[in-house]
Motif scaffolding. Sequence first.
Motif, PDB file in Angstrom:
ATOM      1  N   LYS A  21      -0.825   6.400  -7.841  1.00 27.69           N
ATOM      2  CA  LYS A  21       0.285   5.648  -7.261  1.00 27.69           C
ATOM      3  C   LYS A  21       0.759   6.350  -6.001  1.00 27.69           C
ATOM      4  O   LYS A  21       0.505   7.526  -5.787  1.00 27.69           O
ATOM      5  CB  LYS A  21       1.411   5.498  -8.271  1.00 27.69           C
ATOM      6  N   CYS A  22       1.480   5.621  -5.185  1.00 30.33           N
ATOM      7  CA  CYS A  22       1.988   6.137  -3.918  1.00 30.33           C
ATOM      8  C   CYS A  22       3.080   7.174  -4.193  1.00 30.33           C
ATOM      9  O   CYS A  22       4.000   6.920  -4.966  1.00 30.33           O
ATOM     10  CB  CYS A  22       2.552   4.983  -3.092  1.00 30.33           C
ATOM     11  N   GLY A  28       4.126   2.627  -5.526  1.00 26.49           N
ATOM     12  CA  GLY A  28       3.321   1.411  -5.532  1.00 26.49           C
ATOM     13  C   GLY A  28       1.856   1.680  -5.858  1.00 26.49           C
ATOM     14  O   GLY A  28       1.416   2.822  -5.973  1.00 26.49           O
ATOM     15  N   SER A  48       5.381   8.075  -2.181  1.00 30.04           N
ATOM     16  CA  SER A  48       6.628   7.690  -1.517  1.00 30.04           C
ATOM     17  C   SER A  48       7.410   6.647  -2.295  1.00 30.04           C
ATOM     18  O   SER A  48       8.614   6.791  -2.506  1.00 30.04           O
ATOM     19  CB  SER A  48       6.337   7.144  -0.120  1.00 30.04           C
ATOM     20  N   CYS A  49       6.735   5.568  -2.713  1.00 31.97           N
ATOM     21  CA  CYS A  49       7.457   4.457  -3.340  1.00 31.97           C
ATOM     22  C   CYS A  49       6.990   4.143  -4.762  1.00 31.97           C
ATOM     23  O   CYS A  49       7.605   3.335  -5.446  1.00 31.97           O
ATOM     24  CB  CYS A  49       7.346   3.210  -2.480  1.00 31.97           C
ATOM     25  N   CYS A  69      -1.043   2.212   0.440  1.00 36.81           N
ATOM     26  CA  CYS A  69      -0.131   1.721  -0.588  1.00 36.81           C
ATOM     27  C   CYS A  69       0.029   0.221  -0.391  1.00 36.81           C
ATOM     28  O   CYS A  69       0.171  -0.252   0.742  1.00 36.81           O
ATOM     29  CB  CYS A  69       1.218   2.434  -0.479  1.00 36.81           C
ATOM     30  N   THR A  70       0.040  -0.553  -1.480  1.00 39.14           N
ATOM     31  CA  THR A  70       0.178  -1.999  -1.361  1.00 39.14           C
ATOM     32  C   THR A  70       1.622  -2.423  -1.120  1.00 39.14           C
ATOM     33  O   THR A  70       1.859  -3.514  -0.618  1.00 39.14           O
ATOM     34  CB  THR A  70      -0.360  -2.710  -2.618  1.00 39.14           C
ATOM     35  N   LEU A  71       2.594  -1.571  -1.443  1.00 40.48           N
ATOM     36  CA  LEU A  71       3.999  -1.930  -1.233  1.00 40.48           C
ATOM     37  C   LEU A  71       4.519  -1.526   0.145  1.00 40.48           C
ATOM     38  O   LEU A  71       5.065  -2.343   0.879  1.00 40.48           O
ATOM     39  CB  LEU A  71       4.890  -1.289  -2.311  1.00 40.48           C
ATOM     40  N   CYS A  72       4.361  -0.263   0.493  1.00 44.01           N
ATOM     41  CA  CYS A  72       4.930   0.211   1.767  1.00 44.01           C
ATOM     42  C   CYS A  72       3.900   0.295   2.893  1.00 44.01           C
ATOM     43  O   CYS A  72       4.242   0.660   4.013  1.00 44.01           O
ATOM     44  CB  CYS A  72       5.611   1.569   1.562  1.00 44.01           C
ATOM     45  N   SER A  73       2.640  -0.003   2.628  1.00 48.16           N
ATOM     46  CA  SER A  73       1.537  -0.003   3.608  1.00 48.16           C
ATOM     47  C   SER A  73       1.320   1.361   4.258  1.00 48.16           C
ATOM     48  O   SER A  73       0.774   1.447   5.356  1.00 48.16           O
ATOM     49  CB  SER A  73       1.775  -1.055   4.686  1.00 48.16           C
ATOM     50  N   LYS A  74       1.747   2.422   3.601  1.00 46.51           N
ATOM     51  CA  LYS A  74       1.562   3.759   4.128  1.00 46.51           C
ATOM     52  C   LYS A  74       0.128   4.210   3.887  1.00 46.51           C
ATOM     53  O   LYS A  74      -0.438   3.963   2.833  1.00 46.51           O
ATOM     54  CB  LYS A  74       2.535   4.718   3.434  1.00 46.51           C
TER      55      LYS A  74
END
Length: 73
Positions: free
Chosen positions: A22-23, A28, A25-26, A57-62
């Motif tokens: 998982k990411c 995700g 940062s968030c 990451c699929t949520l924050c696109s990082k």
Amino acid sequence: MRIMYVCEEEEIEIGRKRAPGKCPSCGGKVEAVDIKARGIFCYLFPLCFRIKTNYFCTLCSKRLVLNSQIHHL
């Protein structure tokens, strides 16, 4: 000694798949994106092909970097 000058690099996405983890940062989901990169010499002909995998990451696109990809000096 050879000196090569690549004028352009073209990248084409060839596939996506879910990656484990998982990411940080968030929290995700992580997605692995396979990319085919092609170096072109002075816009005339291709020099080399290279396939690389980037993680996002699929949520924050990082863009995520694995610890094994970090080079220490």
